[in-house]
Design a protein around this motif. Structure first.
Motif, PDB file in Angstrom:
ATOM      1  N   PHE A 164       0.812  -1.215   0.000  1.00 56.46           N
ATOM      2  CA  PHE A 164       0.000   0.000   0.000  1.00 56.46           C
ATOM      3  C   PHE A 164       0.846   1.267   0.000  1.00 56.46           C
ATOM      4  O   PHE A 164       0.605   2.193  -0.769  1.00 56.46           O
ATOM      5  N   ASP A 177       1.474  -2.790   4.089  1.00 55.50           N
ATOM      6  CA  ASP A 177       0.166  -2.922   3.459  1.00 55.50           C
ATOM      7  C   ASP A 177      -0.803  -1.948   4.100  1.00 55.50           C
ATOM      8  O   ASP A 177      -0.412  -1.106   4.915  1.00 55.50           O
ATOM      9  N   GLU A 178      -2.097  -2.049   3.759  1.00 57.06           N
ATOM     10  CA  GLU A 178      -3.056  -1.071   4.243  1.00 57.06           C
ATOM     11  C   GLU A 178      -3.325  -1.185   5.739  1.00 57.06           C
ATOM     12  O   GLU A 178      -3.837  -0.254   6.351  1.00 57.06           O
ATOM     13  N   THR A 179      -2.993  -2.317   6.359  1.00 53.69           N
ATOM     14  CA  THR A 179      -3.161  -2.466   7.802  1.00 53.69           C
ATOM     15  C   THR A 179      -1.948  -1.997   8.589  1.00 53.69           C
ATOM     16  O   THR A 179      -1.985  -2.016   9.820  1.00 53.69           O
ATOM     17  N   GLN A 207      -4.653   2.764   7.126  1.00 57.29           N
ATOM     18  CA  GLN A 207      -5.974   2.452   6.597  1.00 57.29           C
ATOM     19  C   GLN A 207      -6.922   3.639   6.711  1.00 57.29           C
ATOM     20  O   GLN A 207      -7.694   3.932   5.786  1.00 57.29           O
ATOM     21  N   LEU A 210      -6.033   6.091   4.021  1.00 59.13           N
ATOM     22  CA  LEU A 210      -6.484   5.632   2.710  1.00 59.13           C
ATOM     23  C   LEU A 210      -7.965   5.898   2.519  1.00 59.13           C
ATOM     24  O   LEU A 210      -8.398   6.373   1.463  1.00 59.13           O
TER      25      LEU A 210
END
Length: 308
Positions: A164, A177-179, A207, A210
């Protein structure tokens, strides 16, 4: 009266003659049907069910105690693995091939170090559950499935996480990543276009950031990096160098306000250095050093009247 004459062809033969039941002996009586058993009472059936339930509960609790309070399951598993390993070795069931599927970005070096098997190992002695956990410990791997195909093949299928953003902290850059999970250490050239998050705590709020940016994807595409200030709020940097300061509380509301200002007045297309949206009732901007100063305000001179 004429007597009845029975011709020979009309006489019944022995095979065709109806069989008569044998004569009952003198003093014969028909036997009585068997006596029907009286069904058990409802109370007795409930007592038997209760006793059966208590017995099953005692056996189950005893088994659970032995299972959790002793090392018998571990010993049984070790013994089974040793037995399978010896059996596989005795019949020459040895590993010859490892089939890997689902890898896109995960480095092969990480997977080889996690799997840690060699050609010629007894295939039946491989601990598949432990191998799966080691593969899933890699940052890139979201889920792993491991199974053996006799006589000599080991299959590993993985599902990767989606990169991400890049997270910069203490001089290091990590791919997340997004987490906020760290996928890899280092700044890979093939992910240079990912959003750069700077500061402590930025990965934990990736997150939320985003979701906020996707309110207007066109404006989000112009974001270069986002800095987490004191772990409480965001400073958003755009491709033209403008820094937008968002408040600690309700940053989504301030972002929607910025979208409206950009659509109505073209705020981010002006020669600005900073836009402060931390206060709801006012807008604070700072001009860039290259911006042309505003023209001076000329006040017309007052005409002096004639004295009479």
């Amino acid at each position: 009266m004429r007597p009845l004459v029975v011709l020979p062809e009309d006489r019944p033969c022995a095979p065709c003659a109806p069989a008569l039941p044998p004569a009952r002996p003198k003093g014969y009586c028909r036997p009585l049907p068997p006596a029907r058993r009286r069904p058990p009472s409802v109370l007795w059936r409930r007592i038997r069910l209760a006793l059966l339930f208590i017995a099953v509960a005692l056996v189950g609790s005893s088994g659970a105690y032995v299972w959790f309070r002793t090392d018998w399951p571990a010993q049984a598993q070790i013994a089974a693995q040793e037995f399978l390993g010896e059996a596989g070795a005795s019949v020459e069931l040895r590993l010859a091939e490892v089939n890997l599927r689902g890898r896109v970005h995960t480095p092969l070096e990480m997977l080889a170090e996690a799997v840690a098997v060699e050609r010629g190992d007894p295939i039946l002695s491989l601990d598949l559950d432990t191998l799966r956990r080691r593969v899933e410990a890699i940052g890139w791997v979201k889920q792993a499935t491991v199974w053996r195909q006799l006589p000599d093949t080991l299959h590993i299928e993985i599902v990767e996480r989606e990169p991400f953003a890049r997270w910069q902290i203490d001089g290091h850059i990590y791919l997340i990543d997004e987490t906020g999970r760290v996928l890899e250490d280092g700044d890979r050239p093939d992910f240079a276009d990912r959003l750069l998050l700077v500061g402590a705590g930025a990965s934990d709020k990736a997150q939320d950031l985003l979701d906020m940016l996707q309110i207007d994807p066109v404006l989000a595409a112009r974001v270069v990096h986002a800095t987490r200030v004191r772990g409480r709020r965001w400073d958003i940097a755009f491709d033209n160098g403008v820094i937008v300061r968002l408040p600690e509380e309700n940053p989504e509301q301030a972002w929607v306000r910025l979208i409206a200002l950009e659509q109505s007045h073209g705020l981010l297309r002006r020669d600005l250095e900073m836009v402060d949206l931390r206060q709801d009732d006012r807008l604070i901007v700072r001009l860039s050093p290259e911006a042309e100063p505003p023209p001076p305000v000329v006040t017309p001179a007052k005409k002096t009247g004639k004295r009479t």
